[in-house]
Design an enzyme around this catalytic site. Sequence first.
Site, PDB file in Angstrom:
ATOM      1  N   TYR A  77      -5.574  10.548   1.818  1.00  0.00           N
ATOM      2  CA  TYR A  77      -5.178  10.109   2.882  1.00  0.00           C
ATOM      3  C   TYR A  77      -4.182  10.900   3.754  1.00  0.00           C
ATOM      4  O   TYR A  77      -4.236  10.805   5.350  1.00  0.00           O
ATOM      5  CB  TYR A  77      -4.463   8.649   2.763  1.00  0.00           C
ATOM      6  CG  TYR A  77      -3.107   8.878   2.198  1.00  0.00           C
ATOM      7  CD1 TYR A  77      -1.692   8.717   3.014  1.00  0.00           C
ATOM      8  CD2 TYR A  77      -3.122   8.608   0.740  1.00  0.00           C
ATOM      9  CE1 TYR A  77      -0.738   8.992   1.993  1.00  0.00           C
ATOM     10  CE2 TYR A  77      -1.973   8.646  -0.066  1.00  0.00           C
ATOM     11  CZ  TYR A  77      -0.620   8.865   0.915  1.00  0.00           C
ATOM     12  OH  TYR A  77       0.662   8.837   0.191  1.00  0.00           O
ATOM     13  N   TYR A 175      -3.495  -2.161  -9.150  1.00  0.00           N
ATOM     14  CA  TYR A 175      -2.389  -2.720  -8.567  1.00  0.00           C
ATOM     15  C   TYR A 175      -2.825  -4.184  -8.583  1.00  0.00           C
ATOM     16  O   TYR A 175      -2.859  -4.479  -7.099  1.00  0.00           O
ATOM     17  CB  TYR A 175      -1.549  -2.053  -7.394  1.00  0.00           C
ATOM     18  CG  TYR A 175      -1.322  -0.755  -7.885  1.00  0.00           C
ATOM     19  CD1 TYR A 175      -0.616  -0.217  -8.934  1.00  0.00           C
ATOM     20  CD2 TYR A 175      -1.240   0.272  -6.938  1.00  0.00           C
ATOM     21  CE1 TYR A 175      -0.218   1.070  -9.191  1.00  0.00           C
ATOM     22  CE2 TYR A 175      -0.845   1.596  -7.151  1.00  0.00           C
ATOM     23  CZ  TYR A 175      -0.225   1.889  -8.301  1.00  0.00           C
ATOM     24  OH  TYR A 175       0.114   3.099  -8.660  1.00  0.00           O
ATOM     25  N   ASP A 182       2.034  -0.190   3.082  1.00  0.00           N
ATOM     26  CA  ASP A 182       1.234   1.273   3.253  1.00  0.00           C
ATOM     27  C   ASP A 182      -0.347   0.964   3.599  1.00  0.00           C
ATOM     28  O   ASP A 182      -1.004   1.638   4.322  1.00  0.00           O
ATOM     29  CB  ASP A 182       1.422   2.320   2.169  1.00  0.00           C
ATOM     30  CG  ASP A 182       2.660   2.140   1.316  1.00  0.00           C
ATOM     31  OD1 ASP A 182       3.471   1.045   1.538  1.00  0.00           O
ATOM     32  OD2 ASP A 182       2.992   3.147   0.908  1.00  0.00           O
ATOM     33  N   ARG A 256       9.470   4.574   4.978  1.00  0.00           N
ATOM     34  CA  ARG A 256       8.058   4.840   5.487  1.00  0.00           C
ATOM     35  C   ARG A 256       7.266   3.882   5.122  1.00  0.00           C
ATOM     36  O   ARG A 256       6.022   3.714   5.918  1.00  0.00           O
ATOM     37  CB  ARG A 256       7.694   6.211   4.339  1.00  0.00           C
ATOM     38  CG  ARG A 256       6.293   6.533   4.995  1.00  0.00           C
ATOM     39  CD  ARG A 256       6.097   7.952   4.523  1.00  0.00           C
ATOM     40  NE  ARG A 256       5.927   8.386   3.181  1.00  0.00           N
ATOM     41  CZ  ARG A 256       6.356   9.132   2.537  1.00  0.00           C
ATOM     42  NH1 ARG A 256       7.275  10.075   2.958  1.00  0.00           N
ATOM     43  NH2 ARG A 256       5.966   9.420   0.918  1.00  0.00           N
ATOM     44  N   GLY A 259       7.218   2.397   8.347  1.00  0.00           N
ATOM     45  CA  GLY A 259       6.597   3.304   9.281  1.00  0.00           C
ATOM     46  C   GLY A 259       5.138   2.910   9.286  1.00  0.00           C
ATOM     47  O   GLY A 259       4.401   2.990  10.448  1.00  0.00           O
TER      48      GLY A 259
END
Length: 416
Positions: A77, A175, A182, A256, A259
């Site tokens: 990514y 997970y 994210d 982040r 973000g």
Amino acid sequence: MKFQTLKILSITALASGMFLSCAQTKTATTSKATTETSTGKAIPTNLKWSERMLLSEMKRFPEAWMLDFFKAPKWSYPNGLVLKGAEEVYKKTGKKEYFDYIKGYADEMVNADGSIKTYDIKKYNIDMLNSGNMLLYLYSVDKQDKYLKALQLLRSQLNDHPRTSEGGFWHKKIYPSQMWLDGLYMGQPFYANYTQLFEKGDSANKAYDDIVNQFDLIQKHLKDPKTGLLYHGWDESKEQAWADKQTGLSPNFWGRAMGWYGMAIVDVLDFLPQNHPERARLISYLNSYSEALVKVQDSKTGLWYQVLDKGGEKGNYLEASASSMFVYTFAKGARKGYLPTSYKTIAKKGYDGIIKNLISVEKDGTVNLNQNCAVAGLGGTPYRSGTYEYYVNEEIRSNDPKGTGPFILASLELEK
């Protein structure tokens, strides 16, 4: 505010000497890889910051597969993040070298049959979809069949991607039952863009509703009602050691992560139909998110901290990637009319803070973005606990693509 001295880990086999934080010096250290791959060509200082940073990245990483300090080609990514910036700079300048940089990555990674080097669909990793945005752009201008097949392969991941009981995409197969902020950026802009380009009728409507549902679930499960900030992750099963046993939430607000989420909203809105009944709800999420972030913006520098709500605590620091992402989100949101026009001023304050405190320029004009968190996550091996101490002790480095990519995008917004 006086910056605290930060403990910064070296990058194995890349660092030449010790990385220093901006608290200690305004001269960014450069890795051996940076020095060895430099062309020696000076970067003009009379260009806009967006182009100067892109040229600096191309100098550090002559092949786009090298982004994120990779030693061998890898589908990942961060490459797509910087190449999104390259796409926008190319559209602005028309300079073919930027288009060639994007195409070089695609042609290195995508085989003639549309398979993608190092990509394993069975891992069901939502991160792997982000670089699909680069392929969507390339296919729009260069109708190579291999690009279309690769796009169809990436899109097919979502057909069987594991989900929570309410339809939220797991972050990765490894997970289970987890949604991370994210993941909204990694998957949803690609999903929305692909849908706009290739799907029609009921199929498209179902896809758009599915995309909006991802944001609905984040707001339902990860938003803190007291501060309006969003936690990094949520485990529906509540089985992870990092997860609160009552709520399933991770314990901190990582800069982040928020973000990624803000960029996801403003980018998805590029593709969600104007008449979609839930479009206004997404915009309301953006406004709530933005109001919460303004409250934790550092008043002196205009920047944001690694752990957003704990600015005064030991070890916390003003972090470049999150600050760049917030600037981009606010500037784009204001330009598009999603946010009040006052957010352009807020974005400008943050951007000026980045230039003043986190940017350094070498003698040849190479631009460095300093004080980026290299990586952070939850769980895994070794286990990442999500504690405050965990976030502030993760590696910090200059020129991480998760900072330089958003910096290019933020620069372009404020240069308009």
